[in-house]
Design an enzyme around this catalytic site. Structure first.
Site, mmCIF file in Angstrom:
data_model
loop_
_atom_site.group_PDB
_atom_site.id
_atom_site.type_symbol
_atom_site.label_atom_id
_atom_site.label_comp_id
_atom_site.label_asym_id
_atom_site.label_seq_id
_atom_site.Cartn_x
_atom_site.Cartn_y
_atom_site.Cartn_z
ATOM 1 N N ASP A 9 9.084 4.341 2.800
ATOM 2 C CA ASP A 9 8.819 4.139 1.369
ATOM 3 C C ASP A 9 10.013 3.398 0.783
ATOM 4 O OD1 ASP A 9 7.653 4.437 -1.220
ATOM 5 O OD2 ASP A 9 8.951 6.151 -1.624
ATOM 6 N N SER A 10 9.829 2.908 -0.434
ATOM 7 C CA SER A 10 10.944 2.270 -1.131
ATOM 8 C C SER A 10 12.028 3.286 -1.488
ATOM 9 C CB SER A 10 10.435 1.638 -2.424
ATOM 10 O OG SER A 10 9.901 2.648 -3.247
ATOM 11 N N GLY A 42 8.347 -2.087 -6.836
ATOM 12 C CA GLY A 42 7.277 -2.467 -7.763
ATOM 13 C C GLY A 42 7.613 -3.614 -8.691
ATOM 14 N N CYS A 72 3.859 4.153 0.618
ATOM 15 C CA CYS A 72 4.224 3.458 -0.615
ATOM 16 C C CYS A 72 3.035 2.591 -1.027
ATOM 17 C CB CYS A 72 5.447 2.591 -0.319
ATOM 18 S SG CYS A 72 5.949 1.519 -1.667
ATOM 19 N N ASN A 73 2.509 2.835 -2.210
ATOM 20 C CA ASN A 73 1.357 2.047 -2.676
ATOM 21 C C ASN A 73 1.725 0.573 -2.805
ATOM 22 O OD1 ASN A 73 -0.917 4.086 -4.090
ATOM 23 N ND2 ASN A 73 1.112 4.948 -3.890
ATOM 24 N N THR A 74 2.937 0.315 -3.281
ATOM 25 C CA THR A 74 3.357 -1.068 -3.532
ATOM 26 C C THR A 74 3.456 -1.845 -2.226
ATOM 27 O OG1 THR A 74 4.651 -0.141 -5.346
ATOM 28 C CG2 THR A 74 5.028 -2.447 -4.822
ATOM 29 N N CYS A 182 1.390 5.937 -7.183
ATOM 30 C CA CYS A 182 2.724 5.695 -6.620
ATOM 31 C C CYS A 182 3.166 7.002 -5.981
ATOM 32 C CB CYS A 182 3.683 5.300 -7.743
ATOM 33 S SG CYS A 182 5.419 5.245 -7.261
ATOM 34 N N THR A 183 3.721 6.925 -4.772
ATOM 35 C CA THR A 183 4.030 8.172 -4.056
ATOM 36 C C THR A 183 5.215 8.930 -4.673
ATOM 37 O OG1 THR A 183 5.332 6.909 -2.461
ATOM 38 C CG2 THR A 183 3.046 7.419 -1.872
HETATM 39 N N1 DGL Z 1 6.673 4.973 -3.891
HETATM 40 C C1 DGL Z 1 6.412 3.601 -4.232
HETATM 41 C C2 DGL Z 1 4.911 3.398 -4.445
HETATM 42 O O1 DGL Z 1 4.127 4.227 -3.996
HETATM 43 C C3 DGL Z 1 7.298 3.206 -5.369
HETATM 44 C C4 DGL Z 1 7.317 1.756 -5.575
HETATM 45 C C5 DGL Z 1 8.580 1.215 -6.132
HETATM 46 O O2 DGL Z 1 9.615 1.338 -5.496
HETATM 47 O O3 DGL Z 1 8.494 0.595 -7.204
HETATM 48 O O4 DGL Z 1 4.466 2.421 -5.009
#
Ligand code: DGL
Length: 260
Positions: A9-10, A42, A72-74, A182-183
């Protein structure tokens, strides 16, 4: 198969997915990468999100992961097609749970809180078109939320104010489901429950991702069937290992700083 599942993830948000994976498959070893140094994804351009996703994937492949969960959705909405085409292992992604929300809403109005990178992606556009016909979807960018969660400020006044400001317009419109796209956002559920009126459902995709991971491992003959092994739970952060440890909140995990 005792090789680990890789997860990235980010930042710390994907630990909400790690928890679902662990609950369903406690026998699996896992390696989690928190790219907190580069959060938030994001706000970045698609190409940069792709390059960061490639970097994370290669690091997990070097550590012999048998499947990668893009927690991570992004990153999923901007990079998973490329990853699936270019690497020869299964990838599981996560995207906002529009379909379950469309099935559950009675007012036919659904709110989606997600990052700019997710809301502007083709995958999100296509999923909404496919599953939300006849439903009004109110999109809201959660600008600033990931930064506050990464700073360990999930319970702060600043965060509550932002959430109030983000949710007010969609509540006025009469949504009855709020999709967490977003996770990082499952860590906001206690605050959301304070803000949202009773009867509004909070929908996130964590459990569905864990079930999908299990089913893909099974169909590829990759589940760890050995009960003798003691699964490793490795976590790496390139910025904030202490926050990772605090959020996962278990004694049997190994958390390290790694410069990646
Ligand atoms: N957890 C990431 C997601 O699900 C966060 C994205 C981000 O870092 O902006 O999108």
């Amino acid at each position: 198969m005792q090789r680990p599942i890789g997860i990235f993830d980010s930042g710390v948000g994907g630990t909400s997915i790690w928890k679902e994976l662990y609950q369903l498959m406690p026998n699996e070893s896992t390696i989690y990468l928190a790219d907190s140094k580069n959060a938030p994804y994001g706000e970045k351009a698609k190409e940069e999100i792709l390059q960061l996703s490639i970097k994370n994937t290669e690091l997990l492949l070097e550590r012999d992961c048998k499947l990668i969960v893009v927690a991570c959705n992004t990153a999923t909405t901007n990079a998973i097609d490329y990853l699936r085409k270019n690497y020869n292992i299964p990838f599981i992604g996560i995207e906002p749970a529009i379909k379950p929300a469309a099935l559950q809403t009675e007012t036919k109005k659904v709110g989606v809180l997600a990052t700019k990178g997710t809301l502007s992606s083709n995958l999100f556009y296509n999923t909404s078109k496919l599953f939300a016909s006849g439903i009004k979807v109110y999109e809201q960018e959660g600008k600033g939320l990931v930064e506050l969660i990464e700073a360990g400020l999930s319970d702060s006044k600043e965060l509550k104010n932002l959430l109030n400001q983000f949710l007010h317009p969609m509540l006025e419109e009469g949504i009855d489901c709020l999709v967490l796209g977003c996770t990082h956002y499952p860590y906001l559920i206690p605050v959301l429950e304070e803000i949202l009126p009773k009867g509004i459902r909070i929908i996130d995709s964590g459990q569905a991702v864990a079930k999908q991971t299990q089913s893909v491992l099974e169909s590829n003959g990759l589940l760890n069937s050995s009960s003798e092994s003691s699964p490793k739970k490795l976590f790496y952060s390139n910025a904030n290992p202490l926050l990772l440890k605090k959020l996962v909140n278990r004694d049997d995990i190994e958390v390290n700083y790694l410069d990646f």
